[in-house]
Write a protein that holds these residues in place. Structure first.
Motif, PDB file in Angstrom:
ATOM      1  N   ARG A 190      56.960  25.577 102.946  1.00 60.04           N
ATOM      2  CA  ARG A 190      55.689  24.933 103.292  1.00 60.04           C
ATOM      3  C   ARG A 190      55.953  23.674 104.107  1.00 60.04           C
ATOM      4  O   ARG A 190      56.927  22.969 103.879  1.00 60.04           O
ATOM      5  N   PHE A 191      55.083  23.380 105.050  1.00 56.16           N
ATOM      6  CA  PHE A 191      55.197  22.141 105.813  1.00 56.16           C
ATOM      7  C   PHE A 191      53.834  21.745 106.357  1.00 56.16           C
ATOM      8  O   PHE A 191      52.932  22.578 106.488  1.00 56.16           O
ATOM      9  N   LEU A 192      53.692  20.469 106.659  1.00 59.85           N
ATOM     10  CA  LEU A 192      52.516  19.942 107.342  1.00 59.85           C
ATOM     11  C   LEU A 192      52.955  19.588 108.750  1.00 59.85           C
ATOM     12  O   LEU A 192      53.857  18.771 108.946  1.00 59.85           O
ATOM     13  N   TRP A 198      60.473  20.258 105.905  1.00 55.63           N
ATOM     14  CA  TRP A 198      59.826  21.355 105.177  1.00 55.63           C
ATOM     15  C   TRP A 198      60.218  21.328 103.703  1.00 55.63           C
ATOM     16  O   TRP A 198      61.234  20.769 103.308  1.00 55.63           O
ATOM     17  N   LEU A 199      59.374  21.969 102.887  1.00 52.44           N
ATOM     18  CA  LEU A 199      59.553  22.058 101.438  1.00 52.44           C
ATOM     19  C   LEU A 199      59.704  23.529 101.066  1.00 52.44           C
ATOM     20  O   LEU A 199      58.910  24.367 101.496  1.00 52.44           O
ATOM     21  N   SER A 200      60.715  23.842 100.259  1.00 57.15           N
ATOM     22  CA  SER A 200      60.894  25.243  99.847  1.00 57.15           C
ATOM     23  C   SER A 200      61.119  25.336  98.344  1.00 57.15           C
ATOM     24  O   SER A 200      61.525  24.373  97.696  1.00 57.15           O
ATOM     25  N   ILE A 235      66.396  16.589  99.316  1.00 57.61           N
ATOM     26  CA  ILE A 235      66.104  16.316  97.919  1.00 57.61           C
ATOM     27  C   ILE A 235      66.087  17.676  97.240  1.00 57.61           C
ATOM     28  O   ILE A 235      65.308  18.558  97.633  1.00 57.61           O
ATOM     29  N   ILE A 236      66.951  17.862  96.259  1.00 65.56           N
ATOM     30  CA  ILE A 236      67.156  19.200  95.668  1.00 65.56           C
ATOM     31  C   ILE A 236      67.008  19.119  94.153  1.00 65.56           C
ATOM     32  O   ILE A 236      67.533  18.207  93.507  1.00 65.56           O
ATOM     33  N   LEU A 265      63.458  19.721  99.446  1.00 66.48           N
ATOM     34  CA  LEU A 265      62.716  19.023 100.482  1.00 66.48           C
ATOM     35  C   LEU A 265      63.720  18.688 101.575  1.00 66.48           C
ATOM     36  O   LEU A 265      64.556  17.798 101.416  1.00 66.48           O
ATOM     37  N   ASN A 266      63.651  19.424 102.671  1.00 64.00           N
ATOM     38  CA  ASN A 266      64.587  19.224 103.770  1.00 64.00           C
ATOM     39  C   ASN A 266      64.043  18.120 104.674  1.00 64.00           C
ATOM     40  O   ASN A 266      63.088  18.318 105.420  1.00 64.00           O
TER      41      ASN A 266
END
Length: 767
Positions: A141-143, A120-122, A13-14, A114-115
């Protein structure tokens, strides 16, 4: 929201470019989670524009006082709310003393990703400060799926055109208030704040429910990829703690802060050990390091995608959409904890209180039992069995007796906590979904042991409810069910809703059928259950009188079952004749006007035809589809998927594809203009169903796994995998061929129409 701002991409998601109007929508769309906790995609640094800060912990809730102007017997005493948890992601950033704020500075080259493949989110962007210092910021960032009490951030600032000072202020904020608080209350008590060298913990406890939560952080720094350390200034307040670090940088330098954070909570640890747990867990993540933890994350997501992925060729938007739905479902629920469930918004917002609805049983069970081990779906069923006592109490409050159970429409712990009377008292069809989920599970997994161990007690309690809820009508010479609301919530307090009546009849029949089976094949369990429930043969006979004589409203003129009594008194005007300016009607019309209209919020009669498709012929389904679909506005997220599945079954492929795009891109394209409030997590399982059960034609009636694969004209091919009774079966369909690949070590028996096909272990069958 600009619906076209999400860039089509197979795996991500970009968002390219920064638009302040899209911030709250993006906070929803780019949300991350790991089954135990989740958070909206808020910026780490300060943002003074419109934002909806949100971090949530599975199972942690508050019983907010119900806000109504009147009170009736049996009314829920509270509305449960998932709590907006203490914020651990915060990182204040200053450049030469000026705070970084994307609402105030000039922003360029903004890109957020959002990969979904790797979890992960960048974010990357360039910011120009008021004194014209230019910086480039990169955050990832990631959980963690591997250590589900931990998340990690790497936040980097590069000085592009200046020498000067950069300041980082990582913090923990325990003073977060729910956006949806009825009375603007603060739901937490701050018990302790502890500081360390480069780590800190806030110990909080929820009011009333007394859940304990330790929110922690631990930080580290790199300068041009080399580890460095700085002195800090400690800023401690009543509900927060922050550390201030300052350093000089030269033009071209990159200073990075690595921040580990997360929650340890009292559902999993003793309260007196929470601070120690937080410190140890964060130290474990710190010792592994950001890069190692990220590589572990990628491998864990790869394992999820091995079975869960659906591949669509020739339609990027459709591909992106289905992966987005599958990704969010896996972020929301991992299946490891039978005390947790799936809220309609998951961890992405506060609407619906983060509570459990009938969505889980009606929509989510098929996804989880087909893409994961059967124990995941079993845990979802056990969640309801564990709350049977509360369901009986809920029914008793409404005047039901003898162990009759009414499962709640909305719950956190089994108690009903919905604050709208037409839902709380009337939307009783949810009881049927509880039993249908058991049937669905046993039929699919062949794990009949669930019924004698747990399921039969639930079936008996629900059958008792339906028996008592039905009323004998002298006029109709049938049993009727009065004063209900069906899945279509645009009609309240109506009589003889077809879907509700049909479920009631079926639930009773299914309970009696299984009691007979237990009596013949599980004598010890049968004796135990009969003794426990004090059930008698005469009571079962009285149940069956209700089931055998249930009334269903029917129109001879149209040859269709009616939504409810009097439905044809409404003026039937197709949705196509509604001006676009009046859609969605739930935002443009008065409630009075909606209730008097013919418009259907979601599948109602058709929901029953979907669930019991094997009991109706194709012509009957087609006739009902053609009657009801034109007056359905699909303003429930749960509606389009059912229409898509049925449309395929009656050879309406253009309509099926249209409804698939609507369900799959409901949030990505914000069809209902509400994505800023959070995502529609439970309906995402319906998107998966639209492909597997819709285009793939997968059915499992009578324990027989069957397929009828079809393909939209817009696609080159598609494929999906299912876990069926311990075997992994891949289904591939293109415009010219269909293949079944058995990726397991045992044979799988499937049906194409009436033809039985054996797909041998590790073999391919082309049809």
């Amino acid at each position: 929201m600009n619906i076209d701002y999400i860039v089509p991409n197979d795996w991500s998601i970009i968002e390219d470019g920064f638009n302040k109007e899209d911030v709250t929508s993006s906070e929803s769309l780019f949300s991350i989670g790991n089954g135990a906790m989740g958070q909206r995609a808020n910026f780490e640094e300060k943002y003074s524009g419109e934002t909806f800060q949100g971090s949530y912990i599975g199972g942690i809730y508050y019983p907010d006082k119900t806000r109504v102007g009147w009170w009736k017997n049996g009314y829920p005493e509270y509305f449960a709310k998932v709590l907006n948890a203490p914020n651990w992601i915060g990182i204040g950033v200053k450049v030469n003393g000026e705070e970084l704020d994307l609402n105030a500075c000039k922003v360029s080259d903004f890109r957020r990703e959002l990969n979904m493949k790797e979890g992960w989110l960048s974010r990357t962007f360039k910011a120009t400060m008021s004194d014209r210092e230019e910086i480039q910021v990169t955050s990832i960032r990631f959980l963690s799926l591997d250590i589900n009490e931990v998340g990690a951030i790497k936040y980097s600032v590069k000085a592009l055109n200046f020498d000067g000072e950069v300041e980082f202020t990582p913090y923990l904020d325990g003073g977060i208030v729910n956006e949806d608080s009825n009375y603007d209350e603060f739901f937490w008590k701050i018990k302790d704040i502890q500081e360390g060298d480069n780590d800190a913990v806030i110990l909080s406890e929820t009011l009333k429910t007394e859940f304990g939560v330790a929110t922690g952080m631990k930080v580290d720094f790199q300068l041009n990829d080399d580890e460095v350390s700085f002195d800090k200034t400690i800023l401690k307040e009543d509900k927060s703690i922050s550390y201030q670090y300052k350093t000089r940088v030269n033009k071209g330098d990159t200073i990075s802060m690595i921040k580990f954070g997360g929650y340890c909570q009292s559902m999993n640890h003793p309260k007196e050990k929470l601070i120690e747990c937080s410190q140890k867990t964060l130290q474990k993540a710190f010792d592994l390091g950001f890069d190692t933890l990220l590589e572990m994350q990628k491998k864990s997501w790869a394992k999820v995608w091995e079975t869960a992925d659906i591949i669509i060729e020739g339609d990027v938007k459709a591909q992106q959409a289905i992966r987005f739905n599958i990704f969010q479902l896996n972020q929301t629920y991992s299946g490891e904890n039978s005390r947790l469930n799936i809220g309609p918004k998951g961890f992405t917002g506060e609407k619906y209180g983060g509570s459990t609805y009938w969505d889980t049983e009606a929509y989510c069970i098929p996804f989880y039992m087909s893409t994961k081990d059967k124990d995941v779906a079993r845990n979802l069923l056990k969640y309801r069995h564990n709350q049977l006592g509360k369901a009986i109490e809920n029914a008793e409050k409404l005047g039901f007796k003898n162990g009759a159970a009414l499962y709640p429409m909305v719950t956190m712990n089994g108690e009903e906590c919905h604050n709208e009377w037409e839902i709380t008292f009337e939307e009783i069809h949810r009881n049927g979904a509880m039993i249908y989920a058991i049937y669905n599970y046993v039929n699919y997994t062949d794990d009949y042991s669930y019924i004698p161990e747990y399921g039969m007690e639930v079936m008996i309690a629900v059958a008792r409810f339906w028996h008592q809820r039905a009323t004998w009508s002298e006029d109709k010479n049938k049993y009727v069910i009065l004063g209900v609301t069906g899945p279509n919530e645009y009609e309240n307090n109506i009589n003889n809703n077809f879907y509700t009546n049909y479920l009631a009849k079926w639930c009773i029949e299914y309970a009696v059928e299984n009691l007979s089976k237990l009596k013949d094949e599980y004598a010890d369990d049968f004796a135990r259950i009969m003794s426990l429930t004090k059930l008698s043969d005469s009571e079962m006979e009285s149940w069956m009188k209700v089931a055998d004589n249930m009334y269903f409203p029917y129109s001879e003129k149209h040859e269709v079952y009616l939504q409810q009594d009097g439905f044809l008194d409404k003026e039937i005007i197709p949705v196509s004749q509604l001006p676009k300016s009046e859609r969605p009607i739930n935002q443009k019309w008065s409630w009075d006007r909606i209730l008097r209209s013919c418009y259907i919020k979601q599948a109602d009669v058709l929901q029953g035809f979907y669930m019991f498709e094997d009991r109706f012929d194709k012509k009957t389904i087609e006739k009902h589809f053609d009657f009801y679909e034109p007056i359905t506005v699909h303003e429930s997220s749960l509606s389009p998927c059912i229409h898509s599945i049925l449309a395929v079954s009656i050879d309406r492929m253009p309509k099926a594809y249209e409804q698939y795009l609507r369900t799959s891109r409901l949030d990505l394209d914000d069809y209902n203009h509400e994505v800023h409030e959070g995502l529609h997590i439970t309906s995402m399982a319906g998107t998966w169903m639209s492909i597997v059960q819709g285009f793939g034609g997968m059915r499992n009636f009578d324990g027989k796994l069957s397929f009828n694969p079809q393909i939209p004209a817009e696609w080159t091919s598609y494929s999906f995998k299912i876990n069926f009774r311990g075997s992994t079966l891949k289904v591939y369909k293109s415009q010219t061929e269909c293949k079944f690949i058995n990726e397991s070590d045992k044979d799988v028996e499937i049906y194409l129409g009436d033809e039985k096909i054996i797909v041998s272990s590790n073999k391919l069958v082309q049809v």
